[in-house]
Design a protein around this motif. Structure first.
Motif, PDB file in Angstrom:
ATOM      1  N   ASP A 148      15.004  15.234  24.581  1.00 47.01           N
ATOM      2  CA  ASP A 148      14.921  14.263  23.490  1.00 47.01           C
ATOM      3  C   ASP A 148      13.947  13.162  23.912  1.00 47.01           C
ATOM      4  O   ASP A 148      14.169  12.496  24.924  1.00 47.01           O
ATOM      5  CB  ASP A 148      16.309  13.673  23.236  1.00 47.01           C
ATOM      6  N   PRO A 149      12.854  12.954  23.188  1.00 47.84           N
ATOM      7  CA  PRO A 149      11.889  11.922  23.575  1.00 47.84           C
ATOM      8  C   PRO A 149      12.505  10.542  23.751  1.00 47.84           C
ATOM      9  O   PRO A 149      12.013   9.734  24.550  1.00 47.84           O
ATOM     10  CB  PRO A 149      10.880  11.933  22.413  1.00 47.84           C
ATOM     11  N   ALA A 150      13.583  10.270  23.032  1.00 50.82           N
ATOM     12  CA  ALA A 150      14.228   8.954  23.138  1.00 50.82           C
ATOM     13  C   ALA A 150      14.812   8.721  24.526  1.00 50.82           C
ATOM     14  O   ALA A 150      15.063   7.578  24.911  1.00 50.82           O
ATOM     15  CB  ALA A 150      15.317   8.814  22.079  1.00 50.82           C
ATOM     16  N   SER A 151      15.043   9.803  25.294  1.00 50.99           N
ATOM     17  CA  SER A 151      15.664   9.661  26.615  1.00 50.99           C
ATOM     18  C   SER A 151      14.648   9.711  27.749  1.00 50.99           C
ATOM     19  O   SER A 151      15.026   9.776  28.909  1.00 50.99           O
ATOM     20  CB  SER A 151      16.693  10.783  26.820  1.00 50.99           C
ATOM     21  N   THR A 152      13.350   9.651  27.420  1.00 53.54           N
ATOM     22  CA  THR A 152      12.320   9.835  28.445  1.00 53.54           C
ATOM     23  C   THR A 152      11.288   8.710  28.454  1.00 53.54           C
ATOM     24  O   THR A 152      10.134   8.919  28.839  1.00 53.54           O
ATOM     25  CB  THR A 152      11.587  11.170  28.229  1.00 53.54           C
ATOM     26  N   ALA A 153      11.686   7.519  28.038  1.00 53.62           N
ATOM     27  CA  ALA A 153      10.716   6.437  27.865  1.00 53.62           C
ATOM     28  C   ALA A 153       9.987   6.093  29.154  1.00 53.62           C
ATOM     29  O   ALA A 153       8.805   5.755  29.137  1.00 53.62           O
ATOM     30  CB  ALA A 153      11.418   5.202  27.302  1.00 53.62           C
ATOM     31  N   ASN A 154      10.665   6.152  30.279  1.00 48.83           N
ATOM     32  CA  ASN A 154      10.071   5.798  31.569  1.00 48.83           C
ATOM     33  C   ASN A 154      10.138   7.017  32.477  1.00 48.83           C
ATOM     34  O   ASN A 154      11.173   7.302  33.078  1.00 48.83           O
ATOM     35  CB  ASN A 154      10.828   4.618  32.184  1.00 48.83           C
ATOM     36  N   ALA A 155       9.034   7.762  32.559  1.00 43.02           N
ATOM     37  CA  ALA A 155       9.022   9.031  33.284  1.00 43.02           C
ATOM     38  C   ALA A 155       7.976   9.020  34.380  1.00 43.02           C
ATOM     39  O   ALA A 155       6.926   8.378  34.259  1.00 43.02           O
ATOM     40  CB  ALA A 155       8.746  10.192  32.317  1.00 43.02           C
ATOM     41  N   VAL A 156       8.259   9.774  35.457  1.00 40.76           N
ATOM     42  CA  VAL A 156       7.328   9.863  36.583  1.00 40.76           C
ATOM     43  C   VAL A 156       7.303  11.302  37.096  1.00 40.76           C
ATOM     44  O   VAL A 156       8.333  11.976  37.131  1.00 40.76           O
ATOM     45  CB  VAL A 156       7.717   8.893  37.715  1.00 40.76           C
ATOM     46  N   ASP A 157       6.112  11.753  37.493  1.00 38.28           N
ATOM     47  CA  ASP A 157       5.911  13.084  38.061  1.00 38.28           C
ATOM     48  C   ASP A 157       5.631  12.914  39.553  1.00 38.28           C
ATOM     49  O   ASP A 157       4.573  12.394  39.938  1.00 38.28           O
ATOM     50  CB  ASP A 157       4.734  13.761  37.358  1.00 38.28           C
ATOM     51  N   VAL A 158       6.567  13.317  40.394  1.00 40.33           N
ATOM     52  CA  VAL A 158       6.444  13.171  41.850  1.00 40.33           C
ATOM     53  C   VAL A 158       5.865  14.461  42.427  1.00 40.33           C
ATOM     54  O   VAL A 158       6.405  15.543  42.211  1.00 40.33           O
ATOM     55  CB  VAL A 158       7.810  12.860  42.488  1.00 40.33           C
ATOM     56  N   GLY A 159       4.791  14.341  43.200  1.00 45.39           N
ATOM     57  CA  GLY A 159       4.089  15.520  43.684  1.00 45.39           C
ATOM     58  C   GLY A 159       3.299  16.132  42.557  1.00 45.39           C
ATOM     59  O   GLY A 159       3.390  17.323  42.268  1.00 45.39           O
ATOM     60  N   CYS A 160       2.462  15.322  41.908  1.00 44.60           N
ATOM     61  CA  CYS A 160       1.852  15.700  40.628  1.00 44.60           C
ATOM     62  C   CYS A 160       0.804  16.800  40.742  1.00 44.60           C
ATOM     63  O   CYS A 160       0.506  17.462  39.749  1.00 44.60           O
ATOM     64  CB  CYS A 160       1.236  14.472  39.968  1.00 44.60           C
ATOM     65  N   GLY A 161       0.216  17.021  41.928  1.00 51.93           N
ATOM     66  CA  GLY A 161      -0.799  18.060  42.064  1.00 51.93           C
ATOM     67  C   GLY A 161      -1.936  17.857  41.085  1.00 51.93           C
ATOM     68  O   GLY A 161      -2.553  16.786  41.032  1.00 51.93           O
ATOM     69  N   SER A 162      -2.203  18.848  40.267  1.00 50.49           N
ATOM     70  CA  SER A 162      -3.293  18.769  39.289  1.00 50.49           C
ATOM     71  C   SER A 162      -3.009  17.782  38.163  1.00 50.49           C
ATOM     72  O   SER A 162      -3.904  17.466  37.376  1.00 50.49           O
ATOM     73  CB  SER A 162      -3.537  20.151  38.678  1.00 50.49           C
ATOM     74  N   GLY A 163      -1.771  17.323  38.069  1.00 49.70           N
ATOM     75  CA  GLY A 163      -1.389  16.394  37.007  1.00 49.70           C
ATOM     76  C   GLY A 163      -0.888  17.067  35.753  1.00 49.70           C
ATOM     77  O   GLY A 163      -0.577  16.405  34.762  1.00 49.70           O
ATOM     78  N   ILE A 164      -0.732  18.390  35.783  1.00 50.47           N
ATOM     79  CA  ILE A 164      -0.423  19.124  34.558  1.00 50.47           C
ATOM     80  C   ILE A 164       0.876  18.664  33.904  1.00 50.47           C
ATOM     81  O   ILE A 164       0.948  18.547  32.674  1.00 50.47           O
ATOM     82  CB  ILE A 164      -0.385  20.651  34.821  1.00 50.47           C
ATOM     83  N   LEU A 165       1.911  18.357  34.692  1.00 49.55           N
ATOM     84  CA  LEU A 165       3.192  17.988  34.076  1.00 49.55           C
ATOM     85  C   LEU A 165       3.147  16.581  33.495  1.00 49.55           C
ATOM     86  O   LEU A 165       3.689  16.337  32.408  1.00 49.55           O
ATOM     87  CB  LEU A 165       4.314  18.118  35.105  1.00 49.55           C
ATOM     88  N   ALA A 166       2.499  15.655  34.184  1.00 48.04           N
ATOM     89  CA  ALA A 166       2.347  14.299  33.635  1.00 48.04           C
ATOM     90  C   ALA A 166       1.497  14.335  32.374  1.00 48.04           C
ATOM     91  O   ALA A 166       1.799  13.659  31.377  1.00 48.04           O
ATOM     92  CB  ALA A 166       1.719  13.377  34.679  1.00 48.04           C
ATOM     93  N   ILE A 167       0.434  15.129  32.395  1.00 44.04           N
ATOM     94  CA  ILE A 167      -0.423  15.267  31.218  1.00 44.04           C
ATOM     95  C   ILE A 167       0.367  15.868  30.059  1.00 44.04           C
ATOM     96  O   ILE A 167       0.249  15.429  28.910  1.00 44.04           O
ATOM     97  CB  ILE A 167      -1.651  16.131  31.558  1.00 44.04           C
TER      98      ILE A 167
END
Length: 299
Positions: A148-167
């Motif tokens: 649910d987008p309402a539950s993800t307002a402040n998110a972080v990708d640890v070990g982002c590598g290429s950045g695909i998950l943060a993107i």
């Protein structure tokens, strides 16, 4: 660009394959080596292969260290120089577009249009881990789309590598997302990929071990921590993750084989996390599990 690429290979018993692959990935991924395995016969031995750029001293050290750490017999192996070819270019050309969840993951050389309604993620095979083809990344992308987008307002990708998950998070929710990696080169790749995907202003990547760096630590508590790394680091980071997630927040964990999931669940249960959902997917003959855990509201 051509490189001096080589390969090491050895054969292990079926019941040792997972231990070898996990231990070697933990020690060699950051050095730019690729570890793979394939079954030589049904229920028979497995061939472990390590491919990377010379010099290969890291491979010898990793094999010796893995054998000692896991109580395994050190195998006989040799380093084989591979033909002088553009391995990165060939790897990029072999990467074909695919759909996972709402995302269409594609390399820059893809010419076909994305499926109707799909969110395009442009990621090229290169120096940083994470094109989306591996089961661990695909599992994360699928579970992210279920949140649910309402539950993800402040998110972080640890070990982002290429950045695909943060993107992917930035595209999915159209809001700022943080990312960090202990490899400074990966951070630069992630920044470039975010710009190429049109979310450079939404993604902020920093060089960090876990959540330690300024720019990550001061943004806690998080609604969601995503970490697609390996079982060992996920275990080591459990305490810091628990401290950095708000009550009722979540961690999305991947990079672990199915047989490692029970131990990791127990570790995170002691930190106040409860199981919510999982996805099991196969890559290179191994089954990988992605876990979504929720932190106790009372903590």
């Amino acid at each position: 660009m051509s490189m001096n690429i080589g390969k090491a290979a050895f054969v292990v018993a079926a019941n040792e394959r997972a231990a070898w692959e996990d231990a070697l990935e933990e020690r060699l991924l950051e050095a730019g080596f690729v570890v793979s395995s394939r079954e030589m016969s049904r229920d028979g031995p497995w061939r472990i292969e390590i491919v990377g750029e010379e010099p290969y001293a890291a491979v010898a050290a990793a094999i010796q260290d893995a054998a000692r750490a896991r109580g395994l017999e050190e195998p006989t192996w040799q380093w084989q120089a591979l033909p002088d070819r553009d391995w990165v270019g060939e790897n990029q050309r072999s990467f074909q577009p695919f759909v996972v969840g709402p995302f269409w993951v594609h390399p820059s050389h893809a010419t076909e249009p994305p499926p109707a309604g799909a969110l395009p993620l442009r990621i090229d095979a290169g120096l940083a881990f994470g094109t989306g083809t591996h089961a661990t990344t695909r599992g994360c992308l699928e579970l992210l789309a279920m949140l649910d987008p309402a539950s993800t307002a402040n998110a972080v990708d640890v070990g982002c590598g290429s950045g695909i998950l943060a993107i992917a998070m930035a595209k999915l929710w159209r809001r700022p997302v943080l990312g960090g990696d202990n490899d400074a080169q990966a951070v630069e790749v992630a920044k470039e990929n975010a710009t190429l995907n049109g979310v450079g202003e939404l993604c902020h990547f920093v060089h960090s071990v876990g959540l330690a760096a300024v720019g990550l630590a001061d943004r806690a508590p998080f609604d969601l921590i995503v970490a697609n790394i390996l079982a060992g680091p996920l275990t080591e980071l459990s305490e810091s993750f628990a401290a950095a997630v708000r009550p009722g927040g979540r961690v999305l964990l991947s990079g672990l084989l199915v047989e490692q999931a029970g131990h990791l669940l127990a570790v995170y249960a002691r930190r106040g996390f409860a199981f919510e959902r999982r996805i099991d997917l196969e890559s290179s003959g191994a089954w990988w599990r992605t876990l979504l855990l929720k932190r106790d509201q009372a903590r």
